[in-house]
Write a protein that holds these residues in place. Structure first.
Motif, mmCIF file in Angstrom:
data_model
loop_
_atom_site.group_PDB
_atom_site.id
_atom_site.type_symbol
_atom_site.label_atom_id
_atom_site.label_comp_id
_atom_site.label_asym_id
_atom_site.label_seq_id
_atom_site.Cartn_x
_atom_site.Cartn_y
_atom_site.Cartn_z
ATOM 1 N N THR A 266 26.480 -22.144 -23.310
ATOM 2 C CA THR A 266 25.129 -22.638 -23.615
ATOM 3 C C THR A 266 25.173 -23.710 -24.699
ATOM 4 O O THR A 266 24.511 -24.733 -24.619
ATOM 5 C CB THR A 266 24.234 -21.478 -24.101
ATOM 6 O OG1 THR A 266 24.083 -20.572 -23.029
ATOM 7 C CG2 THR A 266 22.860 -21.968 -24.544
ATOM 8 N N TRP A 267 26.009 -23.443 -25.725
ATOM 9 C CA TRP A 267 26.062 -24.359 -26.869
ATOM 10 C C TRP A 267 26.700 -25.695 -26.494
ATOM 11 O O TRP A 267 26.216 -26.755 -26.908
ATOM 12 C CB TRP A 267 26.804 -23.692 -28.033
ATOM 13 C CG TRP A 267 25.928 -22.664 -28.650
ATOM 14 C CD1 TRP A 267 25.873 -21.341 -28.326
ATOM 15 C CD2 TRP A 267 24.914 -22.889 -29.625
ATOM 16 N NE1 TRP A 267 24.897 -20.726 -29.055
ATOM 17 C CE2 TRP A 267 24.293 -21.643 -29.862
ATOM 18 C CE3 TRP A 267 24.476 -24.012 -30.322
ATOM 19 C CZ2 TRP A 267 23.247 -21.502 -30.764
ATOM 20 C CZ3 TRP A 267 23.433 -23.863 -31.232
ATOM 21 C CH2 TRP A 267 22.837 -22.623 -31.448
ATOM 22 N N ARG B 68 26.777 -26.954 -23.516
ATOM 23 C CA ARG B 68 25.820 -27.633 -22.638
ATOM 24 C C ARG B 68 24.695 -28.287 -23.458
ATOM 25 O O ARG B 68 24.316 -29.430 -23.213
ATOM 26 C CB ARG B 68 25.225 -26.615 -21.656
ATOM 27 C CG ARG B 68 24.312 -27.233 -20.602
ATOM 28 C CD ARG B 68 23.615 -26.171 -19.800
ATOM 29 N NE ARG B 68 24.492 -25.405 -18.949
ATOM 30 C CZ ARG B 68 24.912 -25.801 -17.740
ATOM 31 N NH1 ARG B 68 24.501 -26.942 -17.242
ATOM 32 N NH2 ARG B 68 25.714 -25.045 -17.032
ATOM 33 N N LEU B 69 24.203 -27.552 -24.465
ATOM 34 C CA LEU B 69 23.130 -28.088 -25.320
ATOM 35 C C LEU B 69 23.557 -29.387 -26.001
ATOM 36 O O LEU B 69 22.799 -30.357 -26.051
ATOM 37 C CB LEU B 69 22.794 -27.086 -26.423
ATOM 38 C CG LEU B 69 21.715 -26.049 -26.161
ATOM 39 C CD1 LEU B 69 21.750 -24.992 -27.247
ATOM 40 C CD2 LEU B 69 20.337 -26.701 -26.112
ATOM 41 N N ASP C 143 24.101 -32.197 -23.428
ATOM 42 C CA ASP C 143 22.769 -32.581 -22.954
ATOM 43 C C ASP C 143 22.066 -33.456 -24.007
ATOM 44 O O ASP C 143 21.501 -34.510 -23.701
ATOM 45 C CB ASP C 143 21.965 -31.279 -22.723
ATOM 46 C CG ASP C 143 20.823 -31.446 -21.741
ATOM 47 O OD1 ASP C 143 20.611 -32.559 -21.252
ATOM 48 O OD2 ASP C 143 20.128 -30.456 -21.463
ATOM 49 N N TYR D 191 18.881 -21.258 -19.748
ATOM 50 C CA TYR D 191 19.212 -22.345 -20.666
ATOM 51 C C TYR D 191 17.944 -23.131 -21.016
ATOM 52 O O TYR D 191 17.091 -23.348 -20.156
ATOM 53 C CB TYR D 191 20.222 -23.284 -19.977
ATOM 54 C CG TYR D 191 20.443 -24.596 -20.680
ATOM 55 C CD1 TYR D 191 21.245 -24.670 -21.810
ATOM 56 C CD2 TYR D 191 19.834 -25.765 -20.218
ATOM 57 C CE1 TYR D 191 21.436 -25.873 -22.461
ATOM 58 C CE2 TYR D 191 20.022 -26.968 -20.869
ATOM 59 C CZ TYR D 191 20.827 -27.022 -21.988
ATOM 60 O OH TYR D 191 21.006 -28.202 -22.637
ATOM 61 N N SER E 92 16.982 -26.693 -23.283
ATOM 62 C CA SER E 92 17.513 -27.784 -24.114
ATOM 63 C C SER E 92 16.581 -28.061 -25.291
ATOM 64 O O SER E 92 15.482 -27.516 -25.379
ATOM 65 C CB SER E 92 17.659 -29.051 -23.268
ATOM 66 O OG SER E 92 16.410 -29.675 -23.105
ATOM 67 N N ASN F 217 21.546 -15.747 -25.456
ATOM 68 C CA ASN F 217 22.107 -17.079 -25.741
ATOM 69 C C ASN F 217 20.999 -18.050 -26.175
ATOM 70 O O ASN F 217 21.187 -18.873 -27.067
ATOM 71 C CB ASN F 217 22.901 -17.610 -24.533
ATOM 72 C CG ASN F 217 22.061 -17.779 -23.288
ATOM 73 O OD1 ASN F 217 21.032 -17.124 -23.138
ATOM 74 N ND2 ASN F 217 22.463 -18.644 -22.384
#
Lengths: 177, 129
Positions: free
Chosen positions: A63-64, A66-67, A70, B58, B60, B89
């Motif tokens: 997740t991190w 990807r963040l 992104d 997820y 952003s 998460n």
């Protein structure tokens, strides 16, 4: 060993460096992306998949990573190239056995440090902007903006066994506090 | 190309329960078509809103910014917003960006509904799955 708690880490501000960042490891690819947001996820998936195959990314870190990817790619497309599809975003991935790095370059004007939101203090807490920077600083080991600010390199070191244990403990307390 | 997500809107008495359908990755692109509808719901006077993150894997930073906007709209119109079903998460991202201090967060829809009806304590819930 010195542990920097996330709360302290968050107080740092982004600086545009005068020097180019260090080069790390082997270059896996350089890709040019049109400034179209609908194209970014395929590239992000490809990078995550390479990092997982090379054991540079734990499942709980996905997740991190990807963040952060992104965040910098969206910034390059939206704020850098203003979604002008004739302009490209160049993304390079570098890896070695113990770290990975990505370089992102857009064709925009860069930015001035003054326009970045101040993430310190109480006046920030209901701002709609600036959280991406907090996330970058929290997860990545190095966030290196350079040139006019239109180029950035993110670096993340692979965690040692002991660092993974400490991370799990910190993660647990973060959720609990 | 990602599938276009939708909002599922349910009414439980005076409480509006909103969740996301056909989308698991919420980012700049997927939140865009849903943002206007979310803002309309958030702007209703005295709205009692529960936003469920069930199936969301997820979110952003663009989504976090939207959430802050929604929070401000709800507050400006004297409403209340509560969040629920946030995976660990994403919850850790909320912690780092201090959104956990802004929102009342419940483990599931049932507990969020009960907290509006006054049958659960008003304290924040944090949980481990």
């Amino acid at each position: 060993m010195v542990f920097v708690l996330p709360e302290q880490n968050m107080q740092q501000t982004i600086k545009i460096q005068t020097k180019s960042p260090s080069e790390y490891g082997e270059k896996i690819f350089t890709k040019q992306l049109d400034s179209d947001l609908s194209l970014k996820n395929t590239l992000i998936e490809e990078i995550l998949s390479i990092l997982k195959t090379r054991s540079l990314l734990e499942e709980e870190e996905e997740t991190w990573a990807r963040l952060c990817l992104d965040e910098v790619i969206v910034n390059a497309i939206v704020h850098g190239n203003k979604e002008d599809k004739s302009k490209k975003v160049e993304v390079s991935l570098f890896v070695d056995n113990h770290l990975w790095a990505v370089r992102i370059e857009d064709e925009g004007e860069g930015f001035s440090e003054e326009i970045l939101p101040n993430t310190e203090g109480d006046e920030y807490w209901d701002s709609e902007h600036g959280r991406g920077i907090m996330l970058l600083q929290d997860y990545m080991d190095e966030v290196w903006y350079y040139d006019k600010g239109n180029r950035v390199q993110l670096t993340k070191k692979k965690k040692t066994k002991w660092e993974k244990i400490v991370q799990k403990i910190l993660f647990f307390f973060r959720l609990k506090d | 190309m990602d599938k276009q997500g939708k909002l599922k809107i349910q009414q439980e008495g005076d409480i509006t329960l909103v969740s996301f359908l056909d989308v698991s990755l919420l980012d700049e692109t997927s939140i865009q078509p849903l943002g206007k509808q979310l803002e309309e719901i958030s702007s209703k006077e005295n709205v009692k809103l529960i936003l469920s993150f069930k199936n969301i894997e997820y979110a952003s930073s663009a989504v976090l910014g939207r959430l802050v906007k929604i929070y401000k709209l709800v507050r400006a119109n004297k409403g209340t917003i509560k969040l629920c079903n946030i995976k660990n998460n994403i919850l850790s991202v909320f912690k780092v960006t201090k959104l956990d201090k802004m929102f009342e967060i419940h483990p599931d829809e049932d507990k969020a509904l009960k907290s509006f009806k006054g049958t659960a304590s008003g304290f924040k819930f944090f949980w481990q799955k």
